[in-house]
Design a protein around this motif. Structure first.
Motif, short mmCIF file in Angstrom:
data_model
loop_
_atom_site.label_atom_id
_atom_site.label_comp_id
_atom_site.label_asym_id
_atom_site.label_seq_id
_atom_site.Cartn_x
_atom_site.Cartn_y
_atom_site.Cartn_z
N ARG A 141 3.14 12.81 -1.33
CA ARG A 141 3.95 12.47 -0.16
C ARG A 141 5.02 11.45 -0.53
O ARG A 141 5.35 10.57 0.25
CB ARG A 141 3.05 11.90 0.94
CG ARG A 141 2.02 12.87 1.46
CD ARG A 141 1.11 12.23 2.48
NE ARG A 141 1.87 11.63 3.58
CZ ARG A 141 1.33 10.86 4.52
NH1 ARG A 141 0.03 10.61 4.50
NH2 ARG A 141 2.06 10.38 5.48
N GLU A 142 5.55 11.59 -1.72
CA GLU A 142 6.53 10.63 -2.19
C GLU A 142 7.92 10.96 -1.65
O GLU A 142 8.29 12.13 -1.53
CB GLU A 142 6.57 10.62 -3.72
CG GLU A 142 5.26 10.14 -4.35
CD GLU A 142 5.36 10.07 -5.85
OE1 GLU A 142 6.41 10.48 -6.38
OE2 GLU A 142 4.40 9.62 -6.49
N GLU B 275 0.84 -1.19 0.00
CA GLU B 275 0.00 0.00 0.00
C GLU B 275 0.88 1.25 0.00
O GLU B 275 1.77 1.39 0.83
CB GLU B 275 -0.91 0.00 1.23
CG GLU B 275 -1.87 1.18 1.27
CD GLU B 275 -2.77 1.14 2.49
OE1 GLU B 275 -3.54 2.08 2.68
OE2 GLU B 275 -2.68 0.13 3.25
N THR C 99 9.10 5.58 -0.56
CA THR C 99 7.86 5.40 -1.32
C THR C 99 8.16 4.99 -2.75
O THR C 99 7.48 4.13 -3.32
CB THR C 99 7.05 6.71 -1.30
OG1 THR C 99 6.78 7.07 0.06
CG2 THR C 99 5.73 6.53 -2.04
N PRO D 83 1.40 5.57 0.02
CA PRO D 83 0.74 6.78 0.54
C PRO D 83 0.09 7.55 -0.60
O PRO D 83 0.39 7.33 -1.78
CB PRO D 83 1.89 7.55 1.18
CG PRO D 83 3.11 7.07 0.48
CD PRO D 83 2.86 5.63 0.14
N PRO D 84 -0.80 8.50 -0.26
CA PRO D 84 -1.45 9.29 -1.32
C PRO D 84 -0.44 10.11 -2.09
O PRO D 84 0.66 10.40 -1.60
CB PRO D 84 -2.43 10.18 -0.54
CG PRO D 84 -1.90 10.21 0.86
CD PRO D 84 -1.26 8.87 1.08
N PRO D 85 -0.76 10.52 -3.31
CA PRO D 85 0.17 11.33 -4.12
C PRO D 85 0.53 12.62 -3.40
O PRO D 85 -0.26 13.19 -2.65
CB PRO D 85 -0.63 11.60 -5.40
CG PRO D 85 -1.65 10.50 -5.46
CD PRO D 85 -1.99 10.18 -4.04
#
Length: 455
Positions: free
Chosen positions: A199-200, A193, A204, A195-197
Motif C-alpha cells: 500500500r505504498e 508507523e 508512505t 502501512p503494511p507492504p
C-alpha cells in the motif's frame, strides 16, 4: 486541497449548469416553434385565399389555431380594422418575397408570445402567434433547479474534498506530529508507523524516508554520546595527573631540585599527551569530507617522507620501503600523512628491536607489516574502535585513537583499511585503494570492521 477540489467542482458545475440551461431553453423554444409552424400550416390550409386581416384572434397555449393574420406587401391594401399582431417592415418584405420567414418574441394583450412570419401567397405573408408563458415559466424553473443542483454539488464536493484531503494527508499529519514530538523530547528513537507492504504511495515513501533519516540521526547522536563518554573517561586520568603535578609544583619551595625536575618533566609529558588526545578527538569529530582541499597526491614520495620521519622517531626500528609503479590519489596530503604516520607508529610500537617494519606500495594497496606479537583473534574485531586498547597494549603509550583515525581518513579518501595476522607472525595493515568495493576484493581475511591492537 479541499478548497482546490471545491473550486474545480464549482467551475465544472457552473459550466455544466450553464450548458444545461441553454439546452433546456433551446428545446422549449424549439417545441414552441414547431407548434407555430403547425399552426401556420393549419391556418394556410383553412384559408387559402384569405384577404389581408385577422384570421384568428385568440392566442392559446401551444394550441392551434393560434392568433393568425394575413399581411399584404403593399400597406395600401391593409384592412380598415387594426391588426392584432404587430406588423413591421420585415413582415412586408416576407410578403414581397424579399425576406425569409422568421420568429420573433412579442407581447399580445399583456401576455408574452412568440410569432412566426412566413410567406402565405403572392404578395401576402402569414403571421401566427402563440403565448409563451409556459415556456418562460419552464425556463425559469429549469434555471432555479440547476442553480440548486449546482450549489448542492459544490457543497458536497467541498465536504468530500475535505474528507479526502484529511484522509490522504494523514501520513503528513503523523509526520508533523512526530517531528514536533522529537523536537520537544529530543528522542530520535521515535518512528512513524507505516502501512503494511503493498500500500505504498508518495506519502508512505516520504514517511519511510523520514524514518530512515531518524535512524541515521539516532546513530549519529549515539555515536556522539559514546565519543563524549569515552573522551571524558580518557581525559579524566591525565587531567587528574596534570592537576596533581601542578599542585605539587605550586609548593616547589618544599621540593628538592631533583623532585622539582621530575615533576616538571612529568607535567610537560602529560601536557603533550593531553594535547595529542584533544587533537585526535577533534580530528575524529570532523565529519566533512576533504573534497574542498583535494589535490592529486603522489603516494610514493609521501610514503618515503613518512618513513623517514618514522626512522627519526623510532631509531631502534629499521624500516624497509618497496614501491612498485606510480600511484596517484586524489586527497589531502596532510591527512594522508597523518594516516601513514599512525600506521607506522603503531607498527614500530609493537616491533621488537632489530626487526624491520616492512612498507610496500602497489597500485592496488599499501601494506605495513611488523614482526611483533601479532593480533589476538579476540582483539581483531575491535581495534579500529575508538579508545580500544588490547590487554597487551595497555602498558604502552597511546590513547587508542590512532587506528580509528586512520580508518576514518582512509574512508574519507575512498579507500578501506584492514588489519590481519601476517604470515609467520606479526600484524599486517592493508590500505586498499579505490573504494570499499575494492576493499572487499583485495582485503580477504581482514576481519571486516575489526583491526589490530589499537594505538
Amino acid at each position: 486541497m479541499a478548497l482546490a477540489a471545491t473550486a474545480a467542482v464549482a467551475f465544472v458545475a457552473l459550466g455544466v449548469c450553464t450548458a444545461a440551461f441553454f439546452v433546456v431553453r433551446g428545446q422549449l423554444y424549439q417545441q414552441l416553434d414547431l407548434s407555430l409552424t403547425q399552426s401556420a400550416r393549419l391556418a394556410a390550409q383553412g384559408e387559402r385565399d384569405a384577404a389581408p386581416g385577422t384570421l384568428a384572434g385568440q392566442c392559446r397555449y401551444l394550441a392551434a389555431p393560434a392568433c393568425a393574420e394575413v399581411v399584404p406587401a403593399d400597406p395600401a391594401r391593409d384592412p380598415a380594422a387594426p391588426y392584432l399582431l404587430p406588423v413591421t417592415g420585415a413582415a412586408r418584405a416576407v410578403a414581397a418575397g424579399r425576406h425569409a420567414p422568421y420568429y420573433t418574441d412579442i407581447t399580445v394583450a399583456g401576455h408574452p408570445a412568440r410569432m412566426l412570419t412566413t410567406d402565405y401567397a403572392k404578395g401576402r405573408a402569414l403571421q401566427v402567434a402563440l403565448r409563451s408563458d409556459t415556456v418562460q415559466d419552464g425556463i425559469r424553473q429549469a434555471a432555479h433547479r440547476l442553480v440548486l443542483v449546482g450549489a448542492a454539488g459544490v457543497l458536497l464536493a467541498a465536504a468530500l474534498g475535505y474528507w479526502v484531503s484529511r484522509t490522504g494527508l494523514a501520513p503528513v499529519t503523523r509526520l508533523t506530529a512526530m517531528a514536533e514530538r522529537i523536537a520537544a523530547t529530543r528522542d530520535a528513537r521515535l518512528r512513524i508507523e507505516l502501512p503494511p507492504p503493498g500500500r505504498e504511495d508518495e506519502l508512505t515513501r516520504l514517511a519511510g524516508s523520514f524514518n530512515t533519516m531518524l535512524g541515521e540521526l539516532e546513530q549519529s547522536v549515539t555515536a556522539q554520546r559514546r565519543l563524549v563518554a569515552d573522551a571524558s573517561h580518557e581525559l579524566r586520568t591525565p587531567l587528574t595527573a596534570l592537576r596533581t603535578n601542578a599542585e605539587l609544583l605550586a609548593r616547589a619551595d618544599r621540593l628538592t631540585p631533583g623532585q622539582r625536575d621530575r615533576a616538571q618533566a612529568a607535567l610537560g609529558r602529560q601536557l603533550r599527551e593531553v594535547t595529542g588526545l584533544v587533537n585526535d578527538l577533534i580530528e575524529l569529530a570532523r565529519d566533512e569530507e576533504p573534497r574542498p582541499l583535494l589535490e592529486q597526491v603522489r603516494l610514493g614520495p609521501l610514503v618515503e617522507s613518512c618513513v623517514q620521519a618514522a626512522r627519526t622517531h623510532w631509531p631502534a626500528v629499521p624500516f624497509t620501503v618497496r614501491c612498485t609503479g606510480e600511484v596517484v590519489l586524489a586527497g589531502v596530503p596532510a591527512r594522508l600523512t597523518r594516516l601513514l604516520a599512525n600506521l607506522l607508529d603503531n607498527a614500530a610500537k609493537f616491533s621488537p628491536p632489530g626487526r624491520p617494519v616492512e612498507v610496500e606500495l602497489t597500485p592496488a594497496a599499501l601494506t605495513v607489516r611488523d614482526h611483533g606479537p601479532g593480533i589476538a583473534p579476540e582483539d581483531l574485531p575491535y581495534v579500529f574502535d575508538r579508545f580500544y586498547r588490547a590487554s597487551t597494549a595497555r602498558a604502552l603509550p597511546g590513547s587508542g585513537l590512532g587506528l580509528a583515525m586512520a580508518r576514518q581518513i582512509a574512508r574519507a579518501h575512498g579507500a578501506e583499511l584492514h588489519a590481519e595476522a601476517a604470515p609467520g607472525g606479526g600484524a599486517l595493515f592493508r590500505l586498499v585503494l579505490g573504494g570499499r568495493e575494492g576493499a572487499e576484493r583485495e582485503g580477504g581475511g581482514s576481519g571486516g570492521d575489526g583491526a589490530a591492537r589499537g594505538e
